[in-house]
Design a protein around this motif. Sequence first.
Motif, PDB file in Angstrom:
ATOM      1  N   GLY A  80       0.799  -1.224   0.000  1.00 39.78           N
ATOM      2  CA  GLY A  80       0.000   0.000   0.000  1.00 39.78           C
ATOM      3  C   GLY A  80       0.823   1.262   0.000  1.00 39.78           C
ATOM      4  N   LEU A  81       1.641   1.429  -1.030  1.00 37.34           N
ATOM      5  CA  LEU A  81       2.466   2.624  -1.157  1.00 37.34           C
ATOM      6  C   LEU A  81       1.625   3.885  -1.012  1.00 37.34           C
ATOM      7  CD1 LEU A  81       5.110   4.096  -1.906  1.00 37.34           C
ATOM      8  CD2 LEU A  81       4.442   3.825  -4.293  1.00 37.34           C
ATOM      9  N   HIS A  82       0.457   3.905  -1.650  1.00 31.37           N
ATOM     10  CA  HIS A  82      -0.338   5.132  -1.618  1.00 31.37           C
ATOM     11  C   HIS A  82      -0.804   5.482  -0.207  1.00 31.37           C
ATOM     12  CE1 HIS A  82      -3.882   2.554  -1.515  1.00 31.37           C
ATOM     13  NE2 HIS A  82      -4.563   3.619  -1.181  1.00 31.37           N
ATOM     14  N   GLN A  83      -0.868   4.513   0.670  1.00 31.02           N
ATOM     15  CA  GLN A  83      -1.248   4.804   2.047  1.00 31.02           C
ATOM     16  C   GLN A  83      -0.055   5.283   2.865  1.00 31.02           C
ATOM     17  OE1 GLN A  83      -2.848   0.936   2.973  1.00 31.02           O
ATOM     18  NE2 GLN A  83      -4.939   1.639   2.640  1.00 31.02           N
ATOM     19  N   LYS A  84       1.145   4.943   2.412  1.00 26.42           N
ATOM     20  CA  LYS A  84       2.353   5.248   3.184  1.00 26.42           C
ATOM     21  C   LYS A  84       3.034   6.538   2.727  1.00 26.42           C
ATOM     22  CE  LYS A  84       1.755   1.287   5.132  1.00 26.42           C
ATOM     23  NZ  LYS A  84       1.067   1.238   6.381  1.00 26.42           N
ATOM     24  N   HIS A  85       2.949   6.865   1.452  1.00 28.79           N
ATOM     25  CA  HIS A  85       3.653   8.024   0.910  1.00 28.79           C
ATOM     26  C   HIS A  85       2.786   8.602  -0.209  1.00 28.79           C
ATOM     27  CE1 HIS A  85       6.890  10.496  -0.647  1.00 28.79           C
ATOM     28  NE2 HIS A  85       7.617  10.151   0.394  1.00 28.79           N
ATOM     29  N   ALA A  93       1.340   6.756  -9.780  1.00 29.45           N
ATOM     30  CA  ALA A  93       0.064   6.286 -10.327  1.00 29.45           C
ATOM     31  C   ALA A  93      -0.292   7.040 -11.596  1.00 29.45           C
ATOM     32  CB  ALA A  93      -1.042   6.436  -9.284  1.00 29.45           C
ATOM     33  N   ILE A  94      -0.035   8.334 -11.620  1.00 27.36           N
ATOM     34  CA  ILE A  94      -0.316   9.136 -12.819  1.00 27.36           C
ATOM     35  C   ILE A  94       0.506   8.627 -13.999  1.00 27.36           C
ATOM     36  CG2 ILE A  94       0.050  11.428 -13.848  1.00 27.36           C
ATOM     37  CD1 ILE A  94      -0.828  12.568 -11.066  1.00 27.36           C
ATOM     38  N   GLU A  95       1.776   8.318 -13.751  1.00 22.66           N
ATOM     39  CA  GLU A  95       2.624   7.807 -14.843  1.00 22.66           C
ATOM     40  C   GLU A  95       2.186   6.417 -15.291  1.00 22.66           C
ATOM     41  OE1 GLU A  95       4.655   9.519 -16.696  1.00 22.66           O
ATOM     42  OE2 GLU A  95       4.248  11.251 -15.427  1.00 22.66           O
ATOM     43  N   LEU A  96       1.748   5.579 -14.363  1.00 28.45           N
ATOM     44  CA  LEU A  96       1.224   4.260 -14.757  1.00 28.45           C
ATOM     45  C   LEU A  96      -0.006   4.427 -15.639  1.00 28.45           C
ATOM     46  CD1 LEU A  96       1.361   1.827 -11.695  1.00 28.45           C
ATOM     47  CD2 LEU A  96       2.315   1.449 -13.955  1.00 28.45           C
ATOM     48  N   MET A 138      -6.220   0.192  -6.656  1.00 31.02           N
ATOM     49  CA  MET A 138      -5.002  -0.592  -6.444  1.00 31.02           C
ATOM     50  C   MET A 138      -4.960  -1.787  -7.394  1.00 31.02           C
ATOM     51  SD  MET A 138      -2.134  -0.793  -5.001  1.00 31.02           S
ATOM     52  CE  MET A 138      -0.870  -1.912  -4.453  1.00 31.02           C
ATOM     53  N   VAL A 139      -6.080  -2.456  -7.572  1.00 29.72           N
ATOM     54  CA  VAL A 139      -6.142  -3.579  -8.510  1.00 29.72           C
ATOM     55  C   VAL A 139      -5.799  -3.086  -9.917  1.00 29.72           C
ATOM     56  CG1 VAL A 139      -7.688  -5.250  -9.629  1.00 29.72           C
ATOM     57  CG2 VAL A 139      -7.743  -4.957  -7.140  1.00 29.72           C
ATOM     58  N   ARG A 140      -6.316  -1.938 -10.273  1.00 24.33           N
ATOM     59  CA  ARG A 140      -6.037  -1.360 -11.598  1.00 24.33           C
ATOM     60  C   ARG A 140      -4.544  -1.065 -11.744  1.00 24.33           C
ATOM     61  NH1 ARG A 140      -8.684   1.344 -15.789  1.00 24.33           N
ATOM     62  NH2 ARG A 140      -7.662   3.251 -16.478  1.00 24.33           N
ATOM     63  N   LEU A 141      -3.942  -0.417 -10.737  1.00 25.45           N
ATOM     64  CA  LEU A 141      -2.516  -0.093 -10.812  1.00 25.45           C
ATOM     65  C   LEU A 141      -1.654  -1.348 -10.883  1.00 25.45           C
ATOM     66  CD1 LEU A 141      -2.177   2.867  -8.285  1.00 25.45           C
ATOM     67  CD2 LEU A 141      -2.162   2.970 -10.785  1.00 25.45           C
ATOM     68  N   LEU A 168       9.675   6.675 -11.825  1.00 26.17           N
ATOM     69  CA  LEU A 168       9.952   5.608 -10.865  1.00 26.17           C
ATOM     70  C   LEU A 168      11.247   5.896 -10.107  1.00 26.17           C
ATOM     71  CD1 LEU A 168       9.383   2.872  -9.591  1.00 26.17           C
ATOM     72  CD2 LEU A 168      10.388   1.784 -11.618  1.00 26.17           C
ATOM     73  N   GLN A 169      12.279   6.358 -10.818  1.00 28.15           N
ATOM     74  CA  GLN A 169      13.536   6.705 -10.155  1.00 28.15           C
ATOM     75  C   GLN A 169      13.330   7.823  -9.137  1.00 28.15           C
ATOM     76  OE1 GLN A 169      15.809   7.177 -13.923  1.00 28.15           O
ATOM     77  NE2 GLN A 169      17.440   6.194 -12.750  1.00 28.15           N
ATOM     78  N   LYS A 170      12.557   8.816  -9.504  1.00 27.16           N
ATOM     79  CA  LYS A 170      12.291   9.928  -8.585  1.00 27.16           C
ATOM     80  C   LYS A 170      11.593   9.425  -7.330  1.00 27.16           C
ATOM     81  CE  LYS A 170      10.039  14.376  -8.199  1.00 27.16           C
ATOM     82  NZ  LYS A 170       9.007  15.252  -8.675  1.00 27.16           N
ATOM     83  N   LEU A 171      10.607   8.568  -7.511  1.00 30.60           N
ATOM     84  CA  LEU A 171       9.892   8.006  -6.372  1.00 30.60           C
ATOM     85  C   LEU A 171      10.835   7.206  -5.477  1.00 30.60           C
ATOM     86  CD1 LEU A 171       7.418   7.115  -4.730  1.00 30.60           C
ATOM     87  CD2 LEU A 171       6.997   5.387  -6.480  1.00 30.60           C
ATOM     88  N   LEU A 172      11.667   6.377  -6.073  1.00 26.37           N
ATOM     89  CA  LEU A 172      12.597   5.569  -5.282  1.00 26.37           C
ATOM     90  C   LEU A 172      13.535   6.454  -4.468  1.00 26.37           C
ATOM     91  CD1 LEU A 172      13.400   2.829  -7.939  1.00 26.37           C
ATOM     92  CD2 LEU A 172      12.049   2.536  -5.843  1.00 26.37           C
ATOM     93  N   ARG A 173      14.021   7.543  -5.058  1.00 30.43           N
ATOM     94  CA  ARG A 173      14.900   8.463  -4.331  1.00 30.43           C
ATOM     95  C   ARG A 173      14.152   9.135  -3.169  1.00 30.43           C
ATOM     96  NH1 ARG A 173      19.416   8.136  -7.118  1.00 30.43           N
ATOM     97  NH2 ARG A 173      19.372   8.094  -9.376  1.00 30.43           N
ATOM     98  N   GLU A 174      12.894   9.506  -3.406  1.00 27.03           N
ATOM     99  CA  GLU A 174      12.099  10.119  -2.331  1.00 27.03           C
ATOM    100  C   GLU A 174      11.899   9.157  -1.169  1.00 27.03           C
ATOM    101  OE1 GLU A 174       8.444  11.793  -3.830  1.00 27.03           O
ATOM    102  OE2 GLU A 174       9.514  12.978  -5.316  1.00 27.03           O
ATOM    103  N   LEU A 175      11.857   7.870  -1.473  1.00 28.39           N
ATOM    104  CA  LEU A 175      11.671   6.862  -0.430  1.00 28.39           C
ATOM    105  C   LEU A 175      12.982   6.479   0.256  1.00 28.39           C
ATOM    106  CD1 LEU A 175       9.169   4.481  -2.259  1.00 28.39           C
ATOM    107  CD2 LEU A 175       8.652   6.200  -0.511  1.00 28.39           C
TER     108      LEU A 175
END
Length: 195
Positions: A80-85, A93-96, A138-141, A168-175
């Motif tokens: 649940g990434l969207h619940q955590k960050h 999600a927008i890019e997906l 979430m199922v859609r993503l 994705l790289q930007k997200l990983l760096r933020e995490l």
Amino acid sequence: TTPGLPADTVRQFIAKVVERLNVPVTVYDTAAEAAQDFGITVPDDAKGVHYKGRIGLVAGNLPDTLSVQQALWHEIFHAGLHQKHRTASRAYAIELERIALANGNIRSSAEAWRTRLGEDYSAILKESGWADKDIDSMVRLVSFEEALADLSAENIEIKGLPRFIAALQKLLRELGLDELADWLENATNAEALSL
């Protein structure tokens, strides 16, 4: 087979990411220990597991720090990434969605995945405590991710892929998963989308 890292090493390595996300992560030496603690079946070669809002990593199956970050990312997303960050996950999600809209083959593959596995995955999410309003998205993503991974392995051209990988790289760096983000810079499309 390369031996895994010691559990204490993995705990220390992920501490900042876990703190930033405020997600419960337990590191186990073996999959059997994870299975016993989670009360579910965990394959012997599993690198990680998520169930009911918890994440477990199996140090014995993680030979290096890059594999630790790969496993942690995978489990964070499915737990649940969207619940955590929320901010970072919204951009992801927008890019997906964007890449799915640009590629009919991804939409078709994702629809087939949802037809085959969507109901079961929804039930797992519900059992894990997800709010009903969040389950469908979430199922859609996840279906888009699975379609991307399947199609990239077939070496099919995917429109918009560089932009998606950059997001994705930007997200990983933020995490705080910098080693994984760095690895993506030289990864093939199939490798990048296997995350």
